[in-house]
Design a protein around this motif. Sequence first.
Motif, PDB file in Angstrom:
ATOM      1  N   ALA A 178       0.832  -1.207   0.000  1.00  0.00           N
ATOM      2  CA  ALA A 178       0.000   0.000   0.000  1.00  0.00           C
ATOM      3  C   ALA A 178       0.867   1.257   0.000  1.00  0.00           C
ATOM      4  O   ALA A 178       0.510   2.264  -0.624  1.00  0.00           O
ATOM      5  CB  ALA A 178      -0.927  -0.001   1.217  1.00  0.00           C
ATOM      6  N   SER A 179       2.006   1.201   0.674  1.00  0.00           N
ATOM      7  CA  SER A 179       2.887   2.370   0.694  1.00  0.00           C
ATOM      8  C   SER A 179       3.447   2.664  -0.695  1.00  0.00           C
ATOM      9  O   SER A 179       3.701   3.824  -1.036  1.00  0.00           O
ATOM     10  CB  SER A 179       4.011   2.186   1.707  1.00  0.00           C
ATOM     11  OG  SER A 179       4.983   1.257   1.266  1.00  0.00           O
ATOM     12  N   ASP A 180       3.636   1.599  -1.497  1.00  0.00           N
ATOM     13  CA  ASP A 180       4.012   1.812  -2.903  1.00  0.00           C
ATOM     14  C   ASP A 180       2.894   2.545  -3.634  1.00  0.00           C
ATOM     15  O   ASP A 180       3.139   3.483  -4.404  1.00  0.00           O
ATOM     16  CB  ASP A 180       4.280   0.478  -3.604  1.00  0.00           C
ATOM     17  CG  ASP A 180       5.600  -0.167  -3.215  1.00  0.00           C
ATOM     18  OD1 ASP A 180       6.506   0.552  -2.755  1.00  0.00           O
ATOM     19  OD2 ASP A 180       5.715  -1.395  -3.378  1.00  0.00           O
ATOM     20  N   PHE A 181       1.658   2.100  -3.408  1.00  0.00           N
ATOM     21  CA  PHE A 181       0.514   2.668  -4.121  1.00  0.00           C
ATOM     22  C   PHE A 181       0.344   4.157  -3.810  1.00  0.00           C
ATOM     23  O   PHE A 181      -0.007   4.942  -4.695  1.00  0.00           O
ATOM     24  CB  PHE A 181      -0.763   1.924  -3.754  1.00  0.00           C
ATOM     25  CG  PHE A 181      -0.891   0.549  -4.357  1.00  0.00           C
ATOM     26  CD1 PHE A 181       0.106   0.012  -5.162  1.00  0.00           C
ATOM     27  CD2 PHE A 181      -2.017  -0.227  -4.122  1.00  0.00           C
ATOM     28  CE1 PHE A 181      -0.015  -1.251  -5.722  1.00  0.00           C
ATOM     29  CE2 PHE A 181      -2.156  -1.489  -4.685  1.00  0.00           C
ATOM     30  CZ  PHE A 181      -1.153  -2.011  -5.478  1.00  0.00           C
ATOM     31  N   VAL A 182       0.577   4.536  -2.550  1.00  0.00           N
ATOM     32  CA  VAL A 182       0.365   5.941  -2.169  1.00  0.00           C
ATOM     33  C   VAL A 182       1.650   6.765  -2.274  1.00  0.00           C
ATOM     34  O   VAL A 182       1.659   7.959  -1.982  1.00  0.00           O
ATOM     35  CB  VAL A 182      -0.224   6.061  -0.747  1.00  0.00           C
ATOM     36  CG1 VAL A 182      -1.563   5.354  -0.660  1.00  0.00           C
ATOM     37  CG2 VAL A 182       0.743   5.561   0.316  1.00  0.00           C
TER      38      VAL A 182
END
Length: 227
Positions: A178-182
Amino acid sequence: MKIKYLGHASFHIEIDGIHLIVDPFISANELAKDVNIDSLKADYILITHGHQDHVLDVEAIAKNNPDTTLVSNYEIIEWFGQKGLSGHPLNHGGKVSFDFGTVKYVNAVHSSVLPDGAYGGNPGGFIVTAGSKCIYIAGDTAVTMDMKLIPEMGHQLDLAIFPVGDNFTMGYEDAALASDFVKCDKVMGCHYDTFPPIEIDKVKAKAYFASKGKELLLLDIGDSILI
């Protein structure tokens, strides 16, 4: 912006002397026994969804801070309104300006029901922007492709607050994705260790993030960071 961890998924955020409380579940959390809810200042209370482990202490904190404004989805604001508490309703994709900055309500994949069984609307998360600082409070959620929209909408995050306890939400591996996505490599974890199903190996979780070139903050209850 000063962010203090109050246990589980609860936070106190101070922005230029204005106080925000997020998802207060403190009085029934044995791990947070040293946090005195009667001493908490709250100009705003942000509520991601209706589950008891996110709303338990809303009324008590609001009554100690009679000018506080609740911020959540329409159904939750209506439910607390029947208890005499005032708030500002949002729905997904909407944002509102307050005296400290803006709050935008975004998607979360979870469930939501209020403690008495009333419909709690759809769960969500918050993007809080104050001056040059921007944080994402994901709420209880799985990792979702919708998270990719956050940087696409121009939000450059200084911090992402993700649940990492697994079982009822995403675990720390999915939180790293998720940190990649955001597009935010600095993550504060929450929603872990409060109950046996969400206990985690904190050393392993931090090492996993480090192996991805990211930082996972797992604060002790009562500790703070500045961003």
